[in-house]
Scaffold this motif. Sequence first.
Motif, mmCIF file in Angstrom:
data_model
loop_
_atom_site.group_PDB
_atom_site.id
_atom_site.type_symbol
_atom_site.label_atom_id
_atom_site.label_comp_id
_atom_site.label_asym_id
_atom_site.label_seq_id
_atom_site.Cartn_x
_atom_site.Cartn_y
_atom_site.Cartn_z
ATOM 1 N N ALA A 168 1.065 -1.192 0.027
ATOM 2 C CA ALA A 168 -0.158 -0.168 0.044
ATOM 3 C C ALA A 168 0.926 1.141 0.147
ATOM 4 C CB ALA A 168 -0.920 0.045 1.087
ATOM 5 N N ALA A 169 2.120 1.183 0.518
ATOM 6 C CA ALA A 169 2.889 2.312 0.489
ATOM 7 C C ALA A 169 3.554 2.538 -0.962
ATOM 8 C CB ALA A 169 4.119 2.128 1.587
ATOM 9 N N LEU A 170 3.490 1.593 -1.869
ATOM 10 C CA LEU A 170 4.193 1.811 -3.163
ATOM 11 C C LEU A 170 3.949 3.087 -3.885
ATOM 12 C CD1 LEU A 170 5.965 0.839 -5.447
ATOM 13 C CD2 LEU A 170 4.103 -0.181 -6.120
ATOM 14 N N PRO A 171 2.491 3.755 -3.944
ATOM 15 C CA PRO A 171 2.145 4.814 -4.663
ATOM 16 C C PRO A 171 2.722 6.116 -3.950
ATOM 17 C CG PRO A 171 0.410 4.044 -3.656
ATOM 18 C CD PRO A 171 1.307 2.904 -3.655
ATOM 19 N N TYR A 172 2.689 5.915 -2.583
ATOM 20 C CA TYR A 172 3.250 7.152 -1.727
ATOM 21 C C TYR A 172 4.825 7.436 -1.875
ATOM 22 C CZ TYR A 172 -1.377 6.588 0.422
ATOM 23 O OH TYR A 172 -2.585 6.489 0.457
ATOM 24 N N ALA A 173 5.463 6.215 -1.897
ATOM 25 C CA ALA A 173 6.840 6.158 -2.139
ATOM 26 C C ALA A 173 7.278 6.785 -3.478
ATOM 27 C CB ALA A 173 7.340 4.963 -1.689
ATOM 28 N N VAL A 174 6.748 6.178 -4.301
ATOM 29 C CA VAL A 174 7.008 6.771 -5.973
ATOM 30 C C VAL A 174 6.777 8.053 -5.955
ATOM 31 C CG1 VAL A 174 6.514 6.253 -8.348
ATOM 32 C CG2 VAL A 174 6.786 4.389 -6.882
ATOM 33 N N LEU A 175 5.573 8.434 -5.494
ATOM 34 C CA LEU A 175 5.236 9.958 -5.793
ATOM 35 C C LEU A 175 6.014 11.011 -5.106
ATOM 36 C CD1 LEU A 175 1.045 9.609 -6.378
ATOM 37 C CD2 LEU A 175 2.976 9.986 -8.072
ATOM 38 N N ALA A 176 6.122 10.540 -3.739
ATOM 39 C CA ALA A 176 6.920 11.310 -2.791
ATOM 40 C C ALA A 176 8.348 11.418 -3.638
ATOM 41 C CB ALA A 176 7.338 10.848 -1.506
ATOM 42 N N LEU A 177 9.194 10.589 -4.060
ATOM 43 C CA LEU A 177 10.394 10.560 -4.746
ATOM 44 C C LEU A 177 10.402 11.551 -6.189
ATOM 45 C CD1 LEU A 177 11.562 6.621 -4.326
ATOM 46 C CD2 LEU A 177 12.639 8.885 -3.463
ATOM 47 N N HIS A 178 9.208 11.070 -6.515
ATOM 48 C CA HIS A 178 8.727 11.852 -8.003
ATOM 49 C C HIS A 178 9.058 13.561 -7.817
ATOM 50 C CE1 HIS A 178 6.664 12.681 -11.674
ATOM 51 N NE2 HIS A 178 7.626 12.180 -12.370
ATOM 52 N N GLY A 179 8.063 13.809 -6.603
ATOM 53 C CA GLY A 179 8.327 15.160 -6.252
ATOM 54 C C GLY A 179 9.351 15.784 -5.825
ATOM 55 N N GLY A 180 10.249 14.855 -5.224
ATOM 56 C CA GLY A 180 11.610 15.291 -4.502
ATOM 57 C C GLY A 180 12.425 15.612 -5.668
ATOM 58 N N PHE A 181 12.245 14.866 -6.687
ATOM 59 C CA PHE A 181 13.329 14.971 -7.785
ATOM 60 C C PHE A 181 12.963 16.484 -8.531
ATOM 61 C CE2 PHE A 181 12.258 15.156 -12.710
ATOM 62 C CZ PHE A 181 13.511 15.215 -12.945
ATOM 63 N N TYR A 182 11.640 16.913 -8.924
ATOM 64 C CA TYR A 182 11.496 18.150 -9.185
ATOM 65 C C TYR A 182 11.902 19.053 -8.389
ATOM 66 C CZ TYR A 182 8.943 16.526 -13.391
ATOM 67 O OH TYR A 182 8.589 16.058 -14.320
ATOM 68 N N ALA A 183 11.740 18.984 -6.831
ATOM 69 C CA ALA A 183 12.085 20.201 -5.853
ATOM 70 C C ALA A 183 13.706 20.286 -6.132
ATOM 71 C CB ALA A 183 11.615 19.669 -4.621
ATOM 72 N N ALA A 184 14.315 19.212 -6.464
ATOM 73 C CA ALA A 184 15.859 19.313 -6.349
ATOM 74 C C ALA A 184 16.508 19.871 -7.791
ATOM 75 C CB ALA A 184 16.368 17.992 -5.999
ATOM 76 N N THR A 185 15.514 19.827 -8.787
ATOM 77 C CA THR A 185 15.828 20.181 -10.127
ATOM 78 C C THR A 185 15.494 21.160 -10.701
ATOM 79 O OG1 THR A 185 14.572 18.589 -11.067
ATOM 80 C CG2 THR A 185 16.630 17.520 -10.475
ATOM 81 N N ASP A 186 14.278 21.789 -10.715
ATOM 82 C CA ASP A 186 13.624 22.661 -11.698
ATOM 83 C C ASP A 186 14.052 24.050 -11.157
ATOM 84 O OD1 ASP A 186 11.937 23.715 -13.357
ATOM 85 O OD2 ASP A 186 10.202 23.616 -12.076
ATOM 86 N N GLY A 187 13.787 24.494 -10.206
ATOM 87 C CA GLY A 187 14.382 25.851 -9.698
ATOM 88 C C GLY A 187 15.949 25.756 -9.615
ATOM 89 N N VAL A 188 16.446 24.859 -9.114
ATOM 90 C CA VAL A 188 17.958 24.585 -8.851
ATOM 91 C C VAL A 188 18.732 24.962 -10.209
ATOM 92 C CG1 VAL A 188 19.841 23.086 -8.125
ATOM 93 C CG2 VAL A 188 17.613 23.285 -6.758
ATOM 94 N N LEU A 189 18.272 24.114 -11.190
ATOM 95 C CA LEU A 189 19.060 24.329 -12.395
ATOM 96 C C LEU A 189 18.895 25.865 -12.923
ATOM 97 C CD1 LEU A 189 20.077 23.045 -15.199
ATOM 98 C CD2 LEU A 189 17.789 22.670 -15.844
ATOM 99 N N MET A 190 17.755 26.464 -12.954
ATOM 100 C CA MET A 190 17.831 27.841 -13.139
ATOM 101 C C MET A 190 18.667 28.865 -12.504
ATOM 102 S SD MET A 190 16.146 27.836 -16.240
ATOM 103 C CE MET A 190 17.009 26.631 -16.341
ATOM 104 N N ALA A 191 18.626 28.455 -11.149
ATOM 105 C CA ALA A 191 19.348 29.223 -10.173
ATOM 106 C C ALA A 191 20.997 29.000 -10.367
ATOM 107 C CB ALA A 191 19.461 28.781 -8.739
ATOM 108 N N ALA A 192 21.502 27.819 -10.975
ATOM 109 C CA ALA A 192 22.803 27.515 -11.384
ATOM 110 C C ALA A 192 23.075 28.295 -12.600
ATOM 111 C CB ALA A 192 23.032 26.082 -11.287
#
Length: 430
Positions: A331-355
């Motif tokens: 039952a935790a699979l969708p929560y884990a996948v979506l949390a990692l997916h959101g973490g990916f965007y949080a760590a890359t989207d704005g960070v890439l533009m800032a860099a």
Amino acid sequence: MYVADSRASTPDAPASVEDTARRVAAGRYRTAVAPTVLALGTVSLITDVSSEMVTAVLPLYLVAGLGLSPLGFGLLDGIYNGFSALVRLAGGHLADRGGGRHKWVAGLGYGISALCKPLLLLAHSLTPIGLVLAADRTGKGLRTAPRDALISLSSTPRTRGRAFGVHRAMDTAGALLGPLVAFWILRATVDGYDAVFTVSFCVAVVGVLVLVLFVPGSSSAPAIEQAVRPTLRAALGLLRRRDLRRITICALLLGLATVSDSFVYLLLQRRLGVPDRWFALLPLGTAAAFLLLAVVLGRLADRVGRWRVFLAGHGSLLLAYVLLLTSWHGAALPYAVLALHGGFYAATDGVLMAAASECVPEELRSSGLAVVQTGQALTRFACSLLFGAAWTLWGDRTALLASTAALALCAAVSLAFLRPTASANAEAAA
């Protein structure tokens, strides 16, 4: 409302936008985010409610409603996410010419995207839907680089990651609300898809009005001294700068192995047997993680180095792919996948533009950011096409396995390219 980043320069010593922002950061508003960032964040929040309403139902509408194959959906999804690459350079160039057109070029982009929403009501086959999505992404391509340039120019180098994090958090709040509104409309109406497209248009119009009324234009910002004439050739010439070239190459490589969000949600639905009526809620997991982590990871990137956070984000995405490939059905699979997916965007989207902002002069800020965004969008477009074709020919699991291997390889190659320079280390330590 925008005093913090729009003070006029003195006649004897014209100040740049970054100089103005730096003086503000040195004063009592040192830890504050510029009002321009907050105003743009509000525009993005409202606009994302509109766009994510459509994005949340589009995969199901195309595959289940219109009966498109995964290859056909991959083509349309590639258009939806990658067509903007063809006009981002043009949008960045238009915004840089004259030094004060960022707001109005962005406004044109928001307006075009808003007008495309009701056109989806008239499109019921592959060709017209593709044309509407191409027009919508044209609007996104026009607005993205000027908007990010405004955020960059109204922030200081030491707070730029946080500024982009705040903006992306507000943007993602809209992404969180959009699927909820779409879900409610689908359950409350008979012609659910038509109602979603109609309401999406109305919300998009509100976003355009907020941009026009509350985001400062050229008259309230100091002029940028143009040491370099802003041309497309000059923008592409920025790639001769080692740091920007390295960042762009890494964005290209990693974009080639970044599976579209819609495919991730379709894979989750198939793995777990999620009913169609609940499909629109899957993006909420990604949006919630993005919202919670965007500011935190933006500030972390300012301190420890943006390249480290950027690559760690792709590590998060790689782990999400691995979880989808395992036999785990808990039952935790969708929560884990979506949390990692959101973490990916949080760590890359704005960070890439800032860099990337650190490697681009003020007079070419919008064009320079557009160069990086264009390369990334083109490779993600290619990834959507390739993944859709692989799914059609060999099945979803084989397609995801190939993408996982490609992402691991590209991340390893990017690690060799994207290393902190001495100046980057000094900046992070400061």
